[in-house]
Design an enzyme around this catalytic site. Structure first.
Site, PDB file in Angstrom:
ATOM      1  N   CYS A  78      42.156  42.021  45.453  1.00 41.54           N
ATOM      2  CA  CYS A  78      41.677  40.902  46.272  1.00 41.54           C
ATOM      3  C   CYS A  78      40.198  41.098  46.645  1.00 41.54           C
ATOM      4  CB  CYS A  78      42.597  40.716  47.472  1.00 41.54           C
ATOM      5  SG  CYS A  78      42.534  39.038  48.095  1.00 41.54           S
ATOM      6  N   HIS A 171      47.870  41.124  46.209  1.00 43.88           N
ATOM      7  CA  HIS A 171      48.016  42.345  47.031  1.00 43.88           C
ATOM      8  C   HIS A 171      49.247  43.148  46.600  1.00 43.88           C
ATOM      9  CE1 HIS A 171      45.097  41.712  50.383  1.00 43.88           C
ATOM     10  NE2 HIS A 171      45.173  40.461  49.956  1.00 43.88           N
ATOM     11  N   GLU A 173      49.969  46.043  47.231  1.00 41.31           N
ATOM     12  CA  GLU A 173      50.355  47.023  48.264  1.00 41.31           C
ATOM     13  C   GLU A 173      51.225  46.389  49.351  1.00 41.31           C
ATOM     14  OE1 GLU A 173      47.660  45.403  48.049  1.00 41.31           O
ATOM     15  OE2 GLU A 173      46.737  45.045  50.011  1.00 41.31           O
TER      16      GLU A 173
HETATM   17  N1  GLN Z   1      38.777  35.904  50.863  1.00 42.38           N
HETATM   18  C1  GLN Z   1      38.557  37.299  51.075  1.00 42.38           C
HETATM   19  C2  GLN Z   1      37.131  37.709  50.738  1.00 42.38           C
HETATM   20  O1  GLN Z   1      36.316  36.995  50.394  1.00 42.38           O
HETATM   21  C3  GLN Z   1      39.502  38.133  50.290  1.00 42.38           C
HETATM   22  C4  GLN Z   1      40.896  37.969  50.836  1.00 42.38           C
HETATM   23  C5  GLN Z   1      41.744  39.189  50.735  1.00 42.38           C
HETATM   24  O2  GLN Z   1      41.309  40.287  50.383  1.00 42.38           O
HETATM   25  N2  GLN Z   1      42.968  39.011  51.102  1.00 42.38           N
HETATM   26  O3  GLN Z   1      36.774  38.810  50.804  1.00 42.38           O
END
Ligand code: GLN
Length: 188
Positions: A78, A171, A173
């Site tokens: 992410c 994610h 995890e």
């Molecule tokens: N939208 C987040 C960002 O720009 C990422 C979201 C996340 O890691 N759950 O960093």
């Protein structure tokens, strides 16, 4: 094997739990000395703009970029994926990325009204689908020729690698299923 988990911000504790389940030792990485002796690094989800800022103020950005250039195995999830991408769209102007994998990602690319969703994704090397949790996830809009897509959702890559750099827009995890972590560790 000792696996570092970038612990400046975000969901690092859950990654440590998943890695412990795979039977490896972990170390929280906050300053450049923490990189010494690690065999791999996980970069968690969280807020990529904040992590970018903290990577710079902690002095970790340049030593980390160098370790990755020297072949450190890395898995970014992410926000971690955003930090590893060559190009980031809808980022903050001062946001930096490590440009370790040749992809273009759009921050919050799945749209604000569907900020979060879950989906079962298929990974060829796994017998059963993986339940993926997407939270304000980045959307991959371009992949370079050296990038291998490991899994896609609605024809959009969500899990990919280039050499020893792995990225997932979800994610892994946050589900009690360490299969993606062990898949990564097989390559370390
Ligand atoms: N939208 C987040 C960002 O720009 C990422 C979201 C996340 O890691 N759950 O960093």
């Amino acid at each position: 094997m000792l696996v570092g988990v970038l612990a400046l911000q975000g969901a690092f504790a859950a990654h440590q739990r998943a890695l412990a389940e795979c039977g490896v030792l972990t170390r929280q990485v906050r300053v450049s000395a923490d990189l010494d002796g690690i065999d791999a690094l996980v970069m968690p989800g969280g807020e990529s703009t904040t992590m970018s800022h903290l990577l710079t103020t902690s002095g970790l950005f340049d030593p980390l970029a160098e370790r990755i250039r020297d072949g450190l195995a890395v898995f970014g999830t992410c926000a971690g994926m955003i930090l590893l991408a060559r190009e980031v769209l809808d980022g903050r102007p001062d946001q930096r990325s490590l440009a370790a994998i040749d992809i273009t990602v759009r921050r919050n690319g799945y749209g604000r009204q569907v900020d979060s969703f879950e989906a079962d994704i298929t990974i060829d090397s796994l017998a059963a689908p993986f339940h993926a949790v997407f939270i304000r996830a980045p959307k991959v809009e371009r992949i370079g020729p050296a990038v291998q897509v490991i899994a896609a959702h609605d024809d959009v890559p969500v899990f990919a690698r280039e050499g020893r750099v792995f990225v997932a827009s979800f994610h892994p995890e946050l589900t009690p299923d360490p299969r993606l972590h062990s898949l990564f560790l097989q390559e370390v």
